[in-house]
Scaffold this motif. Structure first.
Motif, PDB file in Angstrom:
ATOM      1  N   GLY A   1       0.797  -1.083   0.078  1.00  0.00           N
ATOM      2  CA  GLY A   1      -0.154  -0.182   0.046  1.00  0.00           C
ATOM      3  C   GLY A   1       0.909   1.133  -0.124  1.00  0.00           C
ATOM      4  N   GLU A   2       0.679   2.249   0.878  1.00  0.00           N
ATOM      5  CA  GLU A   2       1.344   3.351   0.938  1.00  0.00           C
ATOM      6  C   GLU A   2       2.540   3.229   2.272  1.00  0.00           C
ATOM      7  N   ALA A   3       2.677   2.188   2.669  1.00  0.00           N
ATOM      8  CA  ALA A   3       3.491   2.093   3.754  1.00  0.00           C
ATOM      9  C   ALA A   3       4.655   1.253   3.332  1.00  0.00           C
ATOM     10  N   ARG A   4       5.964   1.915   3.793  1.00  0.00           N
ATOM     11  CA  ARG A   4       7.153   1.102   3.531  1.00  0.00           C
ATOM     12  C   ARG A   4       8.042   1.011   4.246  1.00  0.00           C
ATOM     13  N   TYR A   5       8.985   0.180   4.491  1.00  0.00           N
ATOM     14  CA  TYR A   5      10.250   0.094   5.242  1.00  0.00           C
ATOM     15  C   TYR A   5      11.344  -0.046   4.567  1.00  0.00           C
ATOM     16  N   ASN A   6      12.627   0.256   4.896  1.00  0.00           N
ATOM     17  CA  ASN A   6      13.991   0.276   4.529  1.00  0.00           C
ATOM     18  C   ASN A   6      14.854  -0.355   5.532  1.00  0.00           C
ATOM     19  N   VAL A   7      15.428  -1.456   5.612  1.00  0.00           N
ATOM     20  CA  VAL A   7      16.157  -2.304   6.432  1.00  0.00           C
ATOM     21  C   VAL A   7      17.216  -2.862   5.992  1.00  0.00           C
ATOM     22  N   SER A   8      18.222  -2.918   6.952  1.00  0.00           N
ATOM     23  CA  SER A   8      19.595  -3.663   6.728  1.00  0.00           C
ATOM     24  C   SER A   8      19.292  -5.115   6.690  1.00  0.00           C
ATOM     25  N   VAL A   9      20.054  -5.740   5.820  1.00  0.00           N
ATOM     26  CA  VAL A   9      20.145  -7.468   5.611  1.00  0.00           C
ATOM     27  C   VAL A   9      21.460  -8.011   5.479  1.00  0.00           C
ATOM     28  N   TRP A  10      21.737  -9.250   5.599  1.00  0.00           N
ATOM     29  CA  TRP A  10      23.030  -9.812   5.411  1.00  0.00           C
ATOM     30  C   TRP A  10      22.978 -10.527   4.160  1.00  0.00           C
ATOM     31  N   GLU A  11      24.182 -10.424   3.566  1.00  0.00           N
ATOM     32  CA  GLU A  11      24.335 -11.343   2.187  1.00  0.00           C
ATOM     33  C   GLU A  11      24.095 -12.814   2.534  1.00  0.00           C
ATOM     34  N   ARG A  12      23.705 -13.550   1.546  1.00  0.00           N
ATOM     35  CA  ARG A  12      23.476 -15.113   1.536  1.00  0.00           C
ATOM     36  C   ARG A  12      24.643 -15.638   2.195  1.00  0.00           C
ATOM     37  N   SER A  13      25.816 -15.341   1.683  1.00  0.00           N
ATOM     38  CA  SER A  13      27.480 -15.886   2.010  1.00  0.00           C
ATOM     39  C   SER A  13      27.566 -15.765   3.694  1.00  0.00           C
ATOM     40  N   SER A  14      26.834 -14.830   4.166  1.00  0.00           N
ATOM     41  CA  SER A  14      26.981 -14.684   5.695  1.00  0.00           C
ATOM     42  C   SER A  14      26.252 -15.867   6.469  1.00  0.00           C
ATOM     43  N   TYR A  15      25.163 -16.108   5.789  1.00  0.00           N
ATOM     44  CA  TYR A  15      24.110 -17.274   6.601  1.00  0.00           C
ATOM     45  C   TYR A  15      24.799 -18.845   6.463  1.00  0.00           C
ATOM     46  N   PRO A  16      24.938 -19.362   7.775  1.00  0.00           N
ATOM     47  CA  PRO A  16      25.366 -20.675   7.624  1.00  0.00           C
ATOM     48  C   PRO A  16      24.918 -21.502   6.782  1.00  0.00           C
TER      49      PRO A  16
END
Length: 378
Positions: free
Chosen positions: A104-119
């Motif tokens: 809708g009219e709501a949005r978020y912008n957040v930090s993420v990890w790259e796939r290579s960081s995930y076990p």
């Protein structure tokens, strides 16, 4: 990443993932859920793990390109709960460690990890699978009897047995034992010792009607159904021979009663000392409950129907342990007392036994302190 999908479906999957991830971890990325997009088959795969259990879920989506990243699971669930629309968009530029989530009219912008960081999560391949359903009910009837704080690993576990007569389960903390019947169509010839916490997580993610295919590699057990895979590490240990224990019990007497009545009567008296002991007194068709504590004592009686022997005598049990049993079982029950004050409860789907304890010591009642005497003037 550039995908559009049903918000409610994604929220449901992320909530499941959030139930798996650890609340605290030296490896921060373990708090995340890994999102992997396959544009060729228009799917999103969500992976969550705490290194003891692993959950994989596959959802349909409208995907424009392949991508993979990890994002804090609880944070993502919270955002999806608050977004207003029926659909949600997940967007990010290539190699940018930030994700835009919009509805809708709501949005978020957040930090993420790259796939290579995930076990890297290894899912065992199991070829011989048997069916199983009714996992939540089976879990409710057995997990309460285990002891998460016990030093013996097997007493933290539920013993699942796939037999020719169907699925059977058992739990014990060393002082009580419960055995339960499961799906009679879950026939097989293997058993697993699964941590009660892992089985509890699975039970929270499904309903009794959900049917799984179950298999084991000896070190892990896998529960699979369409779009859903749950894997848990197993404990390697010999378990208690519950069949021999329960088969050797000889009740001195038995009565017919109702679990709901037992539970209500115990709750009414245990309020004075929930962590103490409860006395069960039998006299013919009367069963009395009594608890005593520093604030007073409570007494309640119910009517039972004698079946075998002469119901009589007084027996003591740990209140919290018995209360846990009565909250987990239901229906009509045959209650009995064996040698040494061993309590037994036999219902249609479960058998429970609890050791007796020494009689409780009556607590001194608290009395109001007398006000200090007034000093007389010299």
């Amino acid at each position: 990443m550039n995908i559009t999908m049903n918000r409610a479906e994604l929220l449901h999957a992320v909530r499941r993932a959030a139930a798996v991830v650890p609340t605290s971890s030296p490896l921060e990325v373990l708090k995340g859920v890994c999102l992997e997009v396959d544009a060729a088959i228009q799917s999103l795969v969500l992976t969550a793990t705490n290194l003891e259990v692993t959950l994989k879920q596959r959802l349909s989506c409208d995907a424009q390109e392949d991508d993979a990243l990890a994002i804090d699971a609880k944070l993502l669930a919270g955002m999806l709960e608050r977004l207003p629309g029926d659909t949600v968009e997940l967007r990010r530029d290539p190699d940018v460690p930030r994700l835009n989530i919009r509805s809708g009219e709501a949005r978020y912008n957040v930090s993420v990890w790259e796939r290579s960081s995930y076990p890297k999560v290894e899912i065992p391949t199991v070829t011989s699978l048997v069916r199983a359903s009714g996992i939540p009910s089976m879990t409710r009837r057995t997990v309460f009897a285990t002891d998460e704080k016990n030093e013996k690993p097997m007493l933290k576990c539920v013993h699942l047995r796939f037999t020719q007569d169907g699925l059977r389960a058992a739990g014990s903390d060393g002082n009580c034992v419960v055995t339960a019947k499961g799906d009679d169509k879950s026939t097989g010839d293997f058993s697993v010792l699964i941590p009660a916490s892992s089985l509890g997580r699975l039970a929270q993610m499904c309903e009794d009607k959900d049917e799984f295919r179950v298999g084991t590699t000896g070190k892990k057990v896998v529960f699979v159904r369409e779009g859903f895979l749950f894997s848990a590490r197993l404990i390697e240990s010999n378990y208690i021979d519950t069949d021999r224990i329960t088969g050797s019990l000889k009740n001195q007497f038995t009565v017919l009663t109702d679990v709901a009545e037992l539970r209500k009567s115990l709750e009414s008296v245990s309020c004075v000392e929930p962590d103490g002991k409860v006395r069960l007194s039998f006299e013919g068709m009367t069963l009395s409950f009594q608890c005593s504590g520093v604030h007073g004592s409570a007494h309640n009686t119910i009517t039972v129907a004698p079946l075998t022997g002469m119901p009589q005598g007084e027996y003591w049990y740990l209140t919290k342990r018995l209360s846990g049993c009565l909250r987990s079982l239901s229906g009509t029950a045959t209650l009995g007392v064996a040698a040494g004050g061993m309590l037994t409860l036999n219902t249609e789907n479960a058998f429970y036994m609890q050791t007796g304890v020494r009689p409780g010591v009556e607590q001194p009642k608290k009395t109001a302190k007398e006000p200090p005497a007034e000093k007389k003037a010299a």
